[in-house]
Design a protein around this motif. Structure first.
Motif, PDB file in Angstrom:
ATOM      1  N   UNK A 161       0.816  -1.222   0.000  1.00 42.41           N
ATOM      2  CA  UNK A 161       0.000   0.000   0.000  1.00 42.41           C
ATOM      3  C   UNK A 161       0.851   1.274   0.000  1.00 42.41           C
ATOM      4  N   UNK A 202      -2.630  12.943   4.034  1.00 48.04           N
ATOM      5  CA  UNK A 202      -2.813  11.499   4.214  1.00 48.04           C
ATOM      6  C   UNK A 202      -1.606  10.751   3.644  1.00 48.04           C
ATOM      7  N   UNK A 257       1.524  11.692   6.140  1.00 46.16           N
ATOM      8  CA  UNK A 257       1.475  11.338   7.559  1.00 46.16           C
ATOM      9  C   UNK A 257       1.025   9.904   7.807  1.00 46.16           C
ATOM     10  N   UNK A 258       0.225   9.350   6.911  1.00 48.34           N
ATOM     11  CA  UNK A 258      -0.262   7.989   7.129  1.00 48.34           C
ATOM     12  C   UNK A 258       0.420   6.970   6.239  1.00 48.34           C
ATOM     13  N   UNK A 259       1.007   7.423   5.117  1.00 42.45           N
ATOM     14  CA  UNK A 259       1.592   6.459   4.179  1.00 42.45           C
ATOM     15  C   UNK A 259       3.049   6.767   3.838  1.00 42.45           C
ATOM     16  N   UNK A 265      -6.354   2.611   1.723  1.00 40.88           N
ATOM     17  CA  UNK A 265      -5.880   3.130   3.009  1.00 40.88           C
ATOM     18  C   UNK A 265      -6.946   3.884   3.794  1.00 40.88           C
ATOM     19  N   UNK A 266      -7.940   4.435   3.092  1.00 41.92           N
ATOM     20  CA  UNK A 266      -8.951   5.277   3.753  1.00 41.92           C
ATOM     21  C   UNK A 266      -9.858   4.506   4.701  1.00 41.92           C
ATOM     22  N   UNK A 285      -8.120   4.017   9.022  1.00 39.06           N
ATOM     23  CA  UNK A 285      -7.879   4.958  10.126  1.00 39.06           C
ATOM     24  C   UNK A 285      -9.115   5.819  10.368  1.00 39.06           C
ATOM     25  N   UNK A 308      -5.606  10.049  12.611  1.00 41.80           N
ATOM     26  CA  UNK A 308      -4.820  10.889  11.693  1.00 41.80           C
ATOM     27  C   UNK A 308      -4.383  12.183  12.366  1.00 41.80           C
TER      28      UNK A 308
END
Lengths: 167, 167
Positions: free
Chosen positions: A27, A75, A78-80, B94-95, B98, B103
């Motif tokens: 991902x 996103x 910070x998340x990926x 990915x959505x 989280x 986040x």
């Protein structure tokens, strides 16, 4: 009845899947970068910018607009885990050809008056190269964008297929 | 010094331009449709959905989110004449992994507390197929979207390369 575009998607997808062999990609983007560019029909980011499947997030909107892309950028970072932003606008962009007043008038003619607020901002801009510089500056000064991100700005030429770095 | 991703873009672009022969395409999409899909690195819309250069606007953001894409959709329809919307979300998105609270916590850890409002909405969603149905419904009921637009919703499978129609 399926439209021609739906028929095309159905048949193209079957063909694509029949030789697909990249079903185990992770991902998070492997090369830890993201590209922001325009939705323009004349841009194929994977081919023109050399993006291999799995390597980068690709965010596209009208104008290759950094502000409009912010949610997606945050996103991605910070998340990926992406740490580099490549922003590409292009020659011949529709966004330099109209004003908010023009656009609101067309929407009112097509849909009726009042479906959009009179202050709705389509975010047109007058100059492509200056737009690249402004968006890169805006990203660099945004407190939520990861501080040590590499950020560069480019212009793709729809006439030649070349992509040139501006900043 | 240029990053590896910048070096890759520079060399890939030179190669692409050297055999480029589509410099006379018109600005409005030839097949009058637009695609909304996710920024996910594992999706190549041109290849997977059979989009030829010049044929369709491609809007991409985190989640293939219709609301986030609205500005671009309205420009595409009202100023550049598209009349069909194809919305594609995908498996393994990915959505769905989280919440806003998650986040916001990560952003605060990375950038400091308070760089984003505590009510900032990253627009995560819990289920991909339901997300497709919800976004298509939202577009159909939006007064600014052209009334007679054909709108369909799909899921791309990152594991198989297939794209399946949901609605």
């Amino acid at each position: 009845m399926a439209t021609q575009n739906v028929q095309n998607l159905t048949s193209s997808s079957e063909k694509y899947a029949s030789s697909f062999n990249k079903g185990s990609l992770a991902l998070p983007p492997a090369k830890k970068y993201l590209v922001v560019t325009c939705m323009d029909a004349r841009i194929d980011p994977a081919a023109a910018f050399g993006i291999e499947l799995g390597d980068a997030h690709v965010i596209r909107n009208a104008g290759g607009n950094a502000k409009d892309a912010l949610r997606s950028i945050l996103i991605s970072q910070h998340l990926l885990g992406t740490r580099e932003i490549i922003l590409v606008k292009h020659t011949g962009c529709g966004m330099v050809t109209f004003t908010n007043t023009d656009a609101l008038k067309v929407v009112a003619e097509n849909q009726g008056v009042g479906v959009l607020s009179g202050t709705y901002d389509f975010q047109p801009f007058p100059d492509v190269e200056q737009g690249v510089r402004d968006d890169v500056e805006w990203l660099k000064s945004n407190g939520a964008v990861v501080k040590d991100s590499a950020i560069s700005g480019w212009v793709y030429e729809v006439e030649t297929g070349k992509t040139k770095q501006i900043v």
